[in-house]
Design an enzyme around this catalytic site. Structure first.
Site, mmCIF file in Angstrom:
data_model
loop_
_atom_site.group_PDB
_atom_site.id
_atom_site.type_symbol
_atom_site.label_atom_id
_atom_site.label_comp_id
_atom_site.label_asym_id
_atom_site.label_seq_id
_atom_site.Cartn_x
_atom_site.Cartn_y
_atom_site.Cartn_z
ATOM 1 C CB CYS A 15 19.782 -22.530 2.127
ATOM 2 S SG CYS A 15 20.541 -22.763 0.265
ATOM 3 C CG HIS B 170 13.893 -18.050 -8.534
ATOM 4 N ND1 HIS B 170 14.449 -19.006 -9.126
ATOM 5 C CD2 HIS B 170 14.791 -18.318 -7.363
ATOM 6 C CE1 HIS B 170 15.368 -19.586 -8.914
ATOM 7 N NE2 HIS B 170 15.519 -19.185 -7.580
#
Ligand code: PEP
Ligand code: MG
Length: 762
Positions: free
Chosen positions: A682, A366
């Site tokens: 996405c 992330h």
């Protein structure tokens, strides 16, 4: 065998400098194994040779002089074949070559094994005997095991050699280190290390010319540490069990001037600085304790290291070389940290941030996604790099290839600046077309949406086109706090987002914590966090968290019509049923409240993330239960390929261009179209030029990506045609591996004059 090995490795690790430690290693192996010689050769790839670096038994004068090509002699053969070679009578072997400089005429038995780290042969270690005999299986096993243990140490020593101007280098290595590409782009700036934790294991030893000052620093640090230990034991005094009391007694004993202090000061007098002296003494103690048979005494090694790390921290404070402060912040920062986190970036002045280097993590961690969202080049997974050596150095980072160049010289610097200027020119061109529609040359309109949440609202500012939001990662605001946000806090945040663009869709994903997205106030400790309590699994087990969040979303959507709710990490139909039940329950409650105030609440559409492979085989059933799908290629890739997205060691295996991932994606769009259910992609693939093209070729018409990629992808779309892309698809899907796929897509981009977007940097 294991204890002997451990003892050898520990002793060798304590010796400062690569060459003296290899020298000691050769002696220890020769003595322990009772052989006539042990020699270590290291690879010099520039000259395709293995160079004798240490020996006990052969001629020491040949060290650094004898260079054996990979295609010569038995040492070369071991390096070339990358496996051990055990020969009774070496001179009879067809590859035997006599090197008179090493004086090995008297030796017959030979065994050599490669020293390998991450697939690369770093060197060869050999043992020789004057008799004619085959080395036993035990001897062979010993050498092979030893080689695996020293591989990492040699790799780390090489990196230190690259970084440390004071240390001797094994060879004239270029001053560059390879990591994993994290976020595309190039940057030149000054390294600024944050959250630098001082640990003896990471310390690179250095010499000093000012013994007096170093002794002062050491004594001051010990004083402070003694105070800290005293107040710790005072606070715990009543509750301390006997064994812990014993640890404090040990600490006090070690802090006594006649104990550790005497030895450390002696090392300082030998011209090591205070921190290095502490390391040299403590490593020695810790190794002696760890080698003891008694497990209680072995444990004490940990206590000694623990205390010494405290002293080290205080030495660094005393010498002013501790963590950076904001005043040190230059205008062009390359932020370096062991693990870059969302909060670190959220608090950092964005205008000064030119690049990011994260020692841990990989291309789809992330932190890397965050860097891409901010449009800042990043390199991840730099492994054994000691942060203290990087701090304040000028760095060039190449986010396309994952290369980091340290303190580039004038000529290289000029080349890097030129590359950066070319890249800026390209971005300006793309920027100038930001208002143009995302329509292909043959008239196909693409819907481009933005992924938001990762950089605390920054993406929304950058979303100049005002695109809708295809993925709002709600976990980020949770991660930036020190407690769960209240329903009202969440309501305010969601309402501001929903009302900012009331005519654009806003897809809010329910909390997806776990994996590499931890909440400091809700710690989860698991052996396999990515396969564990993550996303919907966690929130269904804690319905209070889920219900509060959904209620905040629904309240925020009163009077509006743009809310879509997305459920992460769905792996079974039951989870969808349960989540739908809870959402319906809250919906009826909130709608009743709204009606009382003459307000309306429309039912939001509910979607699921397709990111766990199991759901690919239940798409029809899922389509009956929800209103839309959103494909999370980041996790889908991780779970399909069984490759941890956060582990730089397997970064080479992680690729969303793997044909199996692409076949799964093409299956998803086919079934979704058949079921008439809208589907968006996405994951990060949608924001990469090659990835977006392949998805368009498959039939995807809605892509959600970070705000930076939006303009780039829109530009790509305007320059391609769907008909041409469709004709590439069969070739792409029949490729053997990701690199073949990338090659086809990149070639097409180049053909269309878009090659600048996929250039591999420097
Ligand atoms: C994904 O997995 O592709 C995704 C978009 O979700 P995240 O990266 O937040 O796990
Ligand atoms: Mg995901």
């Amino acid at each position: 065998m294991l204890t002997t090995l451990k003892r050898i490795v520990q002793e060798v690790n304590q010796i400062p400098g690569l060459e003296p430690s290899l020298d000691r290693l050769a002696t220890l192996v020769r003595e322990t194994m009772e052989v006539d010689s042990c020699s270590i050769y290291l690879a010099d790839y520039r000259n395709q040779a293995l160079v004798l670096k240490a020996t006990d038994g052969l001629e020491k004068n040949a060290i650094n002089k004898v260079r054996i090509n990979f295609n010569e002699g038995l040492i070369g053969l071991v390096g070339q074949r990358e496996e051990p070679l055990n020969i009774e009578n070496a001179p009879l072997h067809p590859r035997y070559k006599n090197y008179p400089e090493v004086n090995e005429e008297a030796f017959f038995a030979f065994i050599g094994t490669p020293i390998i780290h991450q697939r690369k042969v770093l060197g060869v270690i050999s043992m020789q005997q004057k008799s004619i005999r085959r080395f036993s299986e035990d001897e062979e096993a010993f050498l092979v095991t030893l080689a695996t243990q020293i591989g990492l140490e040699i790799a780390n020593a090489e990196i230190r050699g690259v970084l440390d101007v004071n240390s001797e280098r094994a060879f004239d290595a270029p001053k560059s280190i390879n990591g994993v590409p994290g976020s595309p782009g190039l940057a030149l700036g000054q390294a600024f290390v944050i959250n630098m934790k001082h640990e003896l294991s990471q310390l690179v030893v250095r010499k000093t010319t000012n013994q007096k000052k170093e002794i002062e620093h050491y004594r001051k640090a010990v004083e402070i540490t003694r105070g800290q230990v005293d107040s710790l034991s005072d606070n715990l005094a009543d509750s301390l069990p006997e064994d812990i009391k014993a640890i404090f007694q040990l600490y006090h004993h070690l802090l006594d001037a006649n104990s550790l202090g005497r030895e450390v000061e002696q090392k300082i007098r030998e011209n090591w600085d205070a921190a290095s002296s502490l390391k040299l003494v403590v490593d020695n103690y810790a190794a002696r304790f760890a080698a003891m048979e008694d497990p209680y005494m072995q444990e004490r090694a940990i206590d000694i290291i623990d205390l010494s790390n405290r002293i080290l921290h205080n030495i660094m404070e005393a010498s002013g070389s501790s963590t950076n402060t904001d005043q040190d912040l230059p205008d062009n920062v390359i932020l370096v940290a062991r693990e870059v986190s969302a909060s670190m970036l959220a608090e950092f002045p964005v205008e000064k941030l030119k690049g990011i280097v994260s020692i841990q993590g990989s291309n789809n961690s992330h932190a890397a996604i965050l860097a891409r969202a901010m449009g800042v080049p990043a390199v991840m997974g730099l492994g054994g790099v000691p942060l203290s050596l990087v701090n304040h150095q000028e760095l060039f980072i190449d986010g396309y290839s994952g290369q980091v160049v340290l303190a580039p010289e004038l000529q290289a610097r000029a080349v890097f600046l030129q590359l950066i200027a070319e890249e800026e020119a390209l971005s300006k061109r793309i920027e100038s077309e930001a208002e143009q529609p995302a329509k292909t040359q043959d008239g196909c309109h693409m819907t481009l949406l933005v992924n938001a949440g990762l950089s605390a609202g920054l993406e929304m500012e950058q979303n100049k086109q005002g695109a809708g939001v295809g993925l709002y990662r709600t976990e980020i605001p949770f991660m930036l706090r020190e407690r769960f946000p209240s329903e009202q806090e969440q309501y305010e945040l969601y309402h501001s987002l929903l009302s900012a663009h009331p005519n654009k869709e806003m897809t809010m994903r329910t909390l997806d914590v776990g994996g590499d997205k931890p909440l400091s106030y809700f710690p989860i400790s698991e052996d396999n966090p990515f396969l564990g309590w993550r996303g919907i699994r966690l929130t269904l087990d804690q319905p209070d968290i889920f219900l509060v969040q959904v209620r905040a979303m629904l309240r925020a959507s009163i009077g509006l019509t743009n809310l879509h709710i997305l459920l992460p990490m769905i792996s079974t139909i039951n989870e969808v049923d349960e989540a739908n039940r809870l959402i319906n329950q809250v919906f009826h409650e909130v709608r009743a409240e709204a009606l009382k105030n003459q307000q309306t609440l429309v039912k939001p559409s509910i979607g699921v993330m397709l990111e766990v492979p199991a759901v690919i085989f239940q798409l029809e059933r899922l389509a009956e239960k929800v209103d839309f799908f959103s494909v999370g290629t980041n996790d889908l890739t991780q779970y399909l390929l069984a490759v941890d997205r956060n582990n730089s060691r397997v970064a080479g295996l992680y690729s969303s261009y793997h044909p199996s991932v692409l076949i799964a994606l093409s299956h998803i769009i086919r079934i979704s179209n058949r079921c008439n259910i809208p589907v968006t992609v996405c994951g990060e693939l949608a924001g990469e030029p090659s990835g977006a093209l392949i998805l368009m070729a498959m039939g995807y018409r809605k892509l959600s990506m970070n705000a930076h990629s939006l303009r780039k992808i829109s530009w790509v779309i305007r320059n391609v045609s769907i008909a041409e892309l469709e004709s590439l698809l069969a070739d792409v899907l029949s490729c053997d591996g990701p690199s073949d796929v990338k090659h086809i897509a990149d070639k097409y981009l180049e053909l269309k004059g878009l090659g600048g977007l996929v250039r591999a940097g420097s």
